[in-house]
Motif scaffolding. Structure first.
Motif, mmCIF file in Angstrom:
data_model
loop_
_atom_site.group_PDB
_atom_site.id
_atom_site.type_symbol
_atom_site.label_atom_id
_atom_site.label_comp_id
_atom_site.label_asym_id
_atom_site.label_seq_id
_atom_site.Cartn_x
_atom_site.Cartn_y
_atom_site.Cartn_z
ATOM 1 N N GLU A 193 0.970 -1.273 0.018
ATOM 2 C CA GLU A 193 0.014 -0.127 0.094
ATOM 3 C C GLU A 193 0.787 1.334 0.009
ATOM 4 O OE1 GLU A 193 -2.955 2.218 3.152
ATOM 5 O OE2 GLU A 193 -2.889 0.208 3.150
ATOM 6 N N PHE A 194 1.943 1.266 0.769
ATOM 7 C CA PHE A 194 3.043 2.512 0.816
ATOM 8 C C PHE A 194 3.746 2.550 -0.447
ATOM 9 C CE2 PHE A 194 2.396 2.043 5.503
ATOM 10 C CZ PHE A 194 1.712 3.395 5.555
ATOM 11 N N TYR A 195 4.020 1.380 -1.069
ATOM 12 C CA TYR A 195 4.602 1.531 -2.263
ATOM 13 C C TYR A 195 3.887 2.049 -3.439
ATOM 14 C CZ TYR A 195 6.511 -0.242 -6.997
ATOM 15 O OH TYR A 195 6.956 -0.196 -8.028
ATOM 16 N N LYS A 196 2.349 1.773 -3.245
ATOM 17 C CA LYS A 196 1.561 2.579 -4.279
ATOM 18 C C LYS A 196 1.513 4.106 -3.864
ATOM 19 C CE LYS A 196 -1.243 -1.791 -5.176
ATOM 20 N NZ LYS A 196 -2.420 -2.416 -5.058
ATOM 21 N N ASP A 197 1.581 4.572 -2.682
ATOM 22 C CA ASP A 197 1.492 5.531 -2.398
ATOM 23 C C ASP A 197 2.652 6.494 -2.707
ATOM 24 O OD1 ASP A 197 -0.920 5.725 -0.806
ATOM 25 O OD2 ASP A 197 -0.211 5.220 1.142
ATOM 26 N N GLY A 198 3.611 5.767 -3.393
ATOM 27 C CA GLY A 198 4.721 6.449 -3.580
ATOM 28 C C GLY A 198 6.268 6.159 -2.798
ATOM 29 N N VAL A 199 6.033 5.582 -1.777
ATOM 30 C CA VAL A 199 7.477 5.333 -0.952
ATOM 31 C C VAL A 199 8.215 4.404 -1.663
ATOM 32 C CG1 VAL A 199 8.151 4.507 1.096
ATOM 33 C CG2 VAL A 199 5.800 5.896 1.093
ATOM 34 N N ARG A 200 9.483 4.830 -1.658
ATOM 35 C CA ARG A 200 10.541 4.009 -2.299
ATOM 36 C C ARG A 200 11.534 3.639 -1.406
ATOM 37 N NH1 ARG A 200 6.575 3.331 -4.910
ATOM 38 N NH2 ARG A 200 6.450 3.152 -7.043
ATOM 39 N N MET A 201 11.831 4.020 -0.310
ATOM 40 C CA MET A 201 12.729 3.653 0.549
ATOM 41 C C MET A 201 12.361 3.503 2.076
ATOM 42 S SD MET A 201 16.220 5.598 1.583
ATOM 43 C CE MET A 201 16.905 5.611 -0.139
ATOM 44 N N ILE A 202 12.666 2.794 2.750
ATOM 45 C CA ILE A 202 12.203 2.388 4.154
ATOM 46 C C ILE A 202 13.514 2.012 5.015
ATOM 47 C CG2 ILE A 202 10.838 1.180 5.737
ATOM 48 C CD1 ILE A 202 8.759 0.480 3.599
ATOM 49 N N THR A 203 13.597 3.097 6.106
ATOM 50 C CA THR A 203 14.416 2.950 7.100
ATOM 51 C C THR A 203 13.695 1.900 7.922
ATOM 52 O OG1 THR A 203 14.997 5.325 6.815
ATOM 53 C CG2 THR A 203 16.009 4.230 8.897
ATOM 54 N N LEU A 204 14.277 0.662 8.331
ATOM 55 C CA LEU A 204 13.616 -0.262 8.708
ATOM 56 C C LEU A 204 13.174 -0.218 10.144
ATOM 57 C CD1 LEU A 204 15.811 -3.303 7.507
ATOM 58 C CD2 LEU A 204 13.517 -2.376 6.393
ATOM 59 N N THR A 205 14.047 0.503 11.019
ATOM 60 C CA THR A 205 13.789 0.845 12.271
ATOM 61 C C THR A 205 14.358 2.158 12.715
ATOM 62 O OG1 THR A 205 15.959 0.413 13.424
ATOM 63 C CG2 THR A 205 14.327 -1.573 13.116
ATOM 64 N N TRP A 206 13.592 2.887 13.747
ATOM 65 C CA TRP A 206 14.256 4.196 14.320
ATOM 66 C C TRP A 206 14.802 3.508 15.450
ATOM 67 C CZ3 TRP A 206 12.858 8.112 18.030
ATOM 68 C CH2 TRP A 206 13.600 9.000 18.121
ATOM 69 N N ASN A 207 14.715 4.293 16.652
ATOM 70 C CA ASN A 207 15.463 3.966 17.824
ATOM 71 C C ASN A 207 14.759 2.911 18.632
ATOM 72 O OD1 ASN A 207 17.605 5.392 16.863
ATOM 73 N ND2 ASN A 207 16.912 7.159 18.262
ATOM 74 N N TYR A 208 13.613 2.501 18.273
ATOM 75 C CA TYR A 208 12.779 1.446 19.069
ATOM 76 C C TYR A 208 12.551 0.286 18.240
ATOM 77 C CZ TYR A 208 11.048 6.033 20.896
ATOM 78 O OH TYR A 208 10.920 7.200 21.300
#
Length: 326
Positions: free
Chosen positions: A122-137
């Motif tokens: 769904e986020f891919y369809k929204d245009g997201v093309r990179m994901i930082t897998l985690t933040w600090n949690y």
């Protein structure tokens, strides 16, 4: 003349928050580190815009992320005369030909997908093309180095967890879709797991060298070598605490030291830029996107060749985007 490609900023988060608060900050002109004038002065070819939310400050990371995506697309529509969103390498070239800056939508913190492949798609369809897998949690995808760092002893545990079973499925589906895996913030074991369970180049969008500055957010020499051998790219973070051990001294000289170290350990082809503008404290040396030429000039004075500078400022990242994005 030079072109700048920056793999990470938090400007959309700031604009989203400003809209929530009823203030008038917008991408075209604002008091932040990135807006039209600052990007144009910095000769930007492309800026990655991250969707970031602190999991402890939202009841629903998914809902907050969707609202931030709407904010991003509203800003793109309002500023289409000078900037345009991209999802492929070819679109970047088209924007460059048309005199426009490119904007790549990314996500910093994988929690909004809740470990679900359907939400990832769904986020891919929204245009997201990179994901930082985690933040600090820790989240459904995996674990960050922050979870294994002892503040009192200043020691990072070697006994770590990396990707979860869901996380393995997520990174493999990301590769299939043409989304870029980003391991910044991830635990050392998470990076090792990404290397084990994937095949394509990936990035650490905003991380520096632990051997130069021993912060848990920075990468070990071993991981730098392995990411480089995969064809990956690591974006230099402009946060003072990740550059010098006590956050003092010359920021630009410190960045040059990190870049030299990356060249020595992983080779010139693994180095990019990942400022973390609007997500880090403002410094006078690199106050905003308009001042990136200072780093360019410092690298010239340090003996970097024109070809090396082209790779650092845009070539390496564009090569990876051409290979991975779909």
């Amino acid at each position: 003349m030079f072109n700048t490609v920056d793999m990470h900023c938090d400007t959309i988060m700031k604009i989203y928050q400003s809209k929530q608060q009823g203030t008038a900050e917008r991408l075209r002109r604002n008091t932040y580190q990135i807006d039209r004038e600052k990007l144009e002065k910095g000769e930007y070819l492309l800026q990655n815009f991250a969707l970031f939310m602190d999991m402890k400050e939202t009841d629903s990371p998914y809902t907050t992320c969707k609202e931030m995506i709407q904010c991003f697309h509203e800003e793109m529509a309002d500023n289409q005369d000078w900037i345009s969103p991209v999802t492929t390498y070819e679109e970047i070239l088209t924007n460059q030909k048309n005199g426009k800056i490119s904007a790549l939508l990314t996500m910093e913190e994988g929690a909004p997908i809740q470990g679900e492949l359907k939400k990832l798609e769904e986020f891919y369809k929204d245009g997201v093309r990179m994901i930082t897998l985690t933040w600090n949690y820790p989240n459904e995808i995996g674990y960050p180095n922050a979870a294994f760092f002892d503040e009192q002893s200043k020691i990072l545990s070697v006994n770590q967890k990396g990707l979860t079973k869901q996380g393995i499925a997520v990174v493999q589906r990301m590769e299939e879709l043409g989304m870029i895996i980003d391991v910044s913030h991830g635990s050392d074991q998470l990076v090792e797991d990404v290397l084990t369970y994937t095949n394509k180049p990936f990035v650490a969008s905003h991380s520096n060298a632990r051997a130069v500055c021993p912060h848990f957010r920075n990468l070990s020499d071993s991981l730098i070598k392995k990411i480089a051998e995969r064809g990956g790219v690591i974006g230099m973070n402009y946060c003072d605490l990740f550059i010098t051990e006590d956050g003092s001294g010359s920021l630009i000289e410190g960045l040059v030291t990190h870049i030299k170290h990356f060249r020595d350990i992983g080779g010139i082809d693994c180095i990019g830029l990942g400022s973390d503008f609007d997500g880090i404290p403002v410094t006078q040396e690199l106050i905003d996107a308009s001042t990136v030429s200072k780093l360019h000039q410092a690298l010239i004075q340090a003996g970097f060749s024109t070809q090396e500078l082209e790779k650092i400022f845009y070539g390496n990242v564009l090569r990876l985007y051409k290979e991975v994005l779909r």
